[in-house]
Design a protein around this motif. Structure first.
Motif, short mmCIF file in Angstrom:
data_model
loop_
_atom_site.label_atom_id
_atom_site.label_comp_id
_atom_site.label_asym_id
_atom_site.label_seq_id
_atom_site.Cartn_x
_atom_site.Cartn_y
_atom_site.Cartn_z
N GLU A 77 0.82 -1.22 0.00
CA GLU A 77 0.00 0.00 0.00
C GLU A 77 0.85 1.26 0.00
OE1 GLU A 77 -3.47 2.08 2.76
OE2 GLU A 77 -3.05 -0.07 2.96
N ASN A 78 2.01 1.19 0.64
CA ASN A 78 2.85 2.38 0.75
C ASN A 78 3.99 2.43 -0.27
OD1 ASN A 78 1.52 3.76 2.89
ND2 ASN A 78 2.31 2.21 4.32
N LEU A 79 3.98 1.54 -1.26
CA LEU A 79 4.94 1.66 -2.35
C LEU A 79 4.72 2.98 -3.08
CD1 LEU A 79 4.93 -1.84 -4.09
CD2 LEU A 79 6.88 -0.77 -2.95
N THR A 80 5.81 3.61 -3.50
CA THR A 80 5.67 4.87 -4.23
C THR A 80 5.60 4.63 -5.73
OG1 THR A 80 7.10 5.83 -2.52
CG2 THR A 80 6.56 7.22 -4.41
N TYR A 81 6.47 3.76 -6.24
CA TYR A 81 6.52 3.50 -7.68
C TYR A 81 6.62 2.00 -7.95
CZ TYR A 81 7.70 8.47 -8.17
OH TYR A 81 7.70 9.85 -8.10
N PHE A 82 5.93 1.57 -9.00
CA PHE A 82 6.04 0.20 -9.49
C PHE A 82 6.52 0.28 -10.94
CE2 PHE A 82 3.63 -3.55 -11.41
CZ PHE A 82 4.53 -4.50 -10.95
N LEU A 83 7.67 -0.35 -11.21
CA LEU A 83 8.28 -0.31 -12.54
C LEU A 83 8.26 -1.71 -13.14
CD1 LEU A 83 9.26 2.43 -11.39
CD2 LEU A 83 11.45 2.03 -12.51
N PRO A 84 7.19 -2.06 -13.87
CA PRO A 84 7.14 -3.37 -14.53
C PRO A 84 7.75 -3.28 -15.93
CG PRO A 84 5.03 -2.29 -14.77
CD PRO A 84 5.94 -1.31 -14.05
N LYS A 106 11.65 11.70 -4.16
CA LYS A 106 12.06 12.37 -2.91
C LYS A 106 12.51 11.31 -1.91
CE LYS A 106 7.39 12.43 -0.94
NZ LYS A 106 6.86 11.48 -1.91
N LYS A 107 13.23 11.74 -0.90
CA LYS A 107 13.73 10.80 0.11
C LYS A 107 12.58 10.03 0.74
CE LYS A 107 18.12 12.90 1.42
NZ LYS A 107 18.97 13.40 2.54
N GLY A 108 12.81 8.75 0.92
CA GLY A 108 11.80 7.89 1.52
C GLY A 108 10.92 7.16 0.51
N ASP A 109 10.93 7.60 -0.75
CA ASP A 109 10.17 6.90 -1.78
C ASP A 109 10.69 5.47 -1.95
OD1 ASP A 109 8.64 9.12 -2.27
OD2 ASP A 109 9.57 9.62 -4.19
N THR A 110 9.80 4.57 -2.27
CA THR A 110 10.19 3.18 -2.52
C THR A 110 9.83 2.81 -3.96
OG1 THR A 110 8.09 2.47 -1.54
CG2 THR A 110 10.05 2.39 -0.14
N ILE A 111 10.68 2.00 -4.56
CA ILE A 111 10.52 1.60 -5.97
C ILE A 111 10.63 0.09 -6.06
CG2 ILE A 111 11.46 1.82 -8.30
CD1 ILE A 111 12.80 4.45 -7.28
N TRP A 112 9.61 -0.54 -6.64
CA TRP A 112 9.64 -1.98 -6.83
C TRP A 112 9.69 -2.26 -8.33
CZ3 TRP A 112 5.40 -6.01 -5.00
CH2 TRP A 112 6.00 -7.28 -4.91
N TYR A 146 12.68 -14.65 -13.77
CA TYR A 146 12.09 -13.40 -13.27
C TYR A 146 13.04 -12.73 -12.28
CZ TYR A 146 7.78 -15.33 -15.17
OH TYR A 146 6.82 -15.85 -16.01
N GLY A 147 13.08 -11.41 -12.33
CA GLY A 147 13.85 -10.64 -11.39
C GLY A 147 12.99 -9.56 -10.74
N TYR A 148 13.19 -9.33 -9.46
CA TYR A 148 12.51 -8.26 -8.73
C TYR A 148 13.55 -7.49 -7.93
CZ TYR A 148 7.93 -10.29 -9.79
OH TYR A 148 6.81 -10.75 -10.44
N VAL A 149 13.42 -6.17 -7.92
CA VAL A 149 14.37 -5.30 -7.23
C VAL A 149 13.59 -4.32 -6.36
CG1 VAL A 149 16.28 -3.69 -7.50
CG2 VAL A 149 15.91 -5.46 -9.24
N MET A 150 14.02 -4.17 -5.11
CA MET A 150 13.42 -3.17 -4.22
C MET A 150 14.45 -2.09 -3.90
SD MET A 150 10.60 -2.27 -2.73
CE MET A 150 9.55 -3.71 -2.45
N LEU A 151 14.04 -0.84 -4.08
CA LEU A 151 14.93 0.30 -3.88
C LEU A 151 14.24 1.32 -2.99
CD1 LEU A 151 15.65 0.78 -7.69
CD2 LEU A 151 17.26 -0.24 -6.06
N THR A 152 15.08 2.05 -2.22
CA THR A 152 14.59 3.15 -1.41
C THR A 152 15.40 4.41 -1.73
OG1 THR A 152 13.95 1.65 0.40
CG2 THR A 152 14.21 3.99 0.96
#
Length: 380
Positions: free
Chosen positions: A292-299, A355-361, A372-378
């Motif tokens: 719910e609190n993810l900022t961006y999803f990059l498929p 911005k700081k604190g954003d999360t990217i999946w 398949y590959g998945y990456v989580m970034l902050t």
């Protein structure tokens, strides 16, 4: 081990001017002197408007894959990070300019400079992420304090009509028709693009601007369950058996377009979203992801056709990522294979939106044999 790895800079390189839909066959040529019957349907489904080719209208090469990769990497260098500071070069691609030497060696050779550790990741869409993970683990372990990682592809030359000429003539003679090449090959001809992305990994974040902390990179293959779906340098016989180029007669190389990139679209449609969803659900549990609190999803999407199917699968899996959080650049750069995931990330990173604190999946499906590959970034 209390260490972290940070993406401190990203760069991209696209060759020449973008090619619009109406100009595709002007560049690639007509197979058997006939416009593709499948082209309108494929373009309507993939929704790609522009792509990039590494040759001009006359078919003359302007860039090799090695060139593209070097040109992207060189954009990483500045007064704070010079070429001589690079400790590791890790390159992923589907389309190396040669079988040997490996792609990273050719890039290093063209760059010049000093001795560095190199790594080449071979595959299709996930090769760039495999290269990134090698660099990530090197910095994480303390083996190096930095790494330059790339994803690149140069599909366009493989898609030129001349490489399908003999097969088209053979089909025409056998069937008495117009020599139309299978939909599976046209599917790729009107989707693929050329380009390269480069990423700088360091053991410390940027002191005066944003960085991306790599929280984790996970990959999983389902090749033990499923057959090859996208391939080149091989053919499938009438029973679906896979035959590599070195077990084919030389005349079959051209006559059956053995070195043309091929896609089993039926297999793709049946499994690519399903298996990716299975792995995704595992990762939500394993890493306790607050979706719910993810900022961006990059498929990474090979075609926009799959966006709605992924959205439906996420709904079934109770993974609610609204479309407002999705970010892709497929429409205006095309499918650049191993480069695409990093090109998406580069565009977002340099857009000024984060911005700081954003999360990217990031989600990277590879159909070659379902990896398949998945990456989580902050953002930090």
């Amino acid at each position: 081990m209390n260490r972290s790895v940070y993406i401190t800079k990203l760069a991209s390189y696209y060759p020449n001017e973008p090619v619009a839909n109406d100009d595709i066959e002007k560049f690639l040529g007509l197979i058997n002197d006939q416009p593709s019957k499948a082209r309108p349907l494929i373009l309507r489904n993939n929704q790609i408007k522009k792509r990039f080719y590494s040759f001009d209208r006359e078919g003359k090469t302007t860039h090799t894959n090695t060139n593209l990769t070097r040109l992207a990497i060189e954009k990483l260098f500045d007064d704070k990070f010079k070429q001589q500071d690079m400790q590791l070069l890790s390159c992923g691609t589907t389309t190396p300019d040669q079988m040997l030497p490996p792609h990273a060696a050719m890039v290093h050779g063209e760059m010049g400079g000093h001795p560095v550790e190199i790594n080449t990741a071979a595959g299709s869409c996930s090769a760039g992420i495999q290269a990134l993970k090698f660099g990530y683990l090197s910095v994480l372990s303390g083996n190096t304090t930095n790494a330059v990682c790339t994803g690149s592809d140069r599909f366009s030359k493989w898609m030129q009509a001349k490489f399908f000429k003999e097969e088209a003539e053979k089909v025409s003679m056998l069937e008495g028709g117009d020599g139309m090449i299978a939909f599976e090959k046209d599917f790729l001809r009107f989707m693929l693009s050329d380009g390269a992305a480069a990423v700088l990994l360091e053991d410390k974040p940027n002191p005066d601007k944003l960085s991306l902390r790599i929280d984790w990179i996970e990959q999983k293959s389902y090749a033990h369950e499923l057959p090859a779906c996208m391939y080149y340098g091989a053919v499938k016989d009438e029973n679906g058996n896979f035959i590599g180029w070195n077990d084919l007669e030389q005349q079959q190389w051209a006559g059956e377009s053995a070195f043309a990139l091929k896609q089993d679209t039926k297999l793709l449609g049946e499994f690519i979203v399903k298996k990716g969803g299975e792995f995704m659900k595992e990762l939500v549990t394993k890493h306790n992801i607050d979706v719910e609190n993810l900022t961006y999803f990059l498929p990474h999407l090979s075609s926009q056709y799959f966006a709605s199917r992924i959205a439906k699968e996420l709904e079934v899996l109770n993974i609610d990522i609204p479309s407002s959080k999705w970010f892709t650049n497929l429409t205006w750069v095309g499918n650049v294979g191993a480069a695409s995931p990093l090109l998406m990330l580069e565009e977002l990173f340099n857009s000024g939106r984060m911005k700081k604190g954003d999360t990217i999946w990031m989600m990277i499906p590879e159909s070659a044999r379902f990896n398949y590959g998945y990456v989580m970034l902050t953002v930090v």
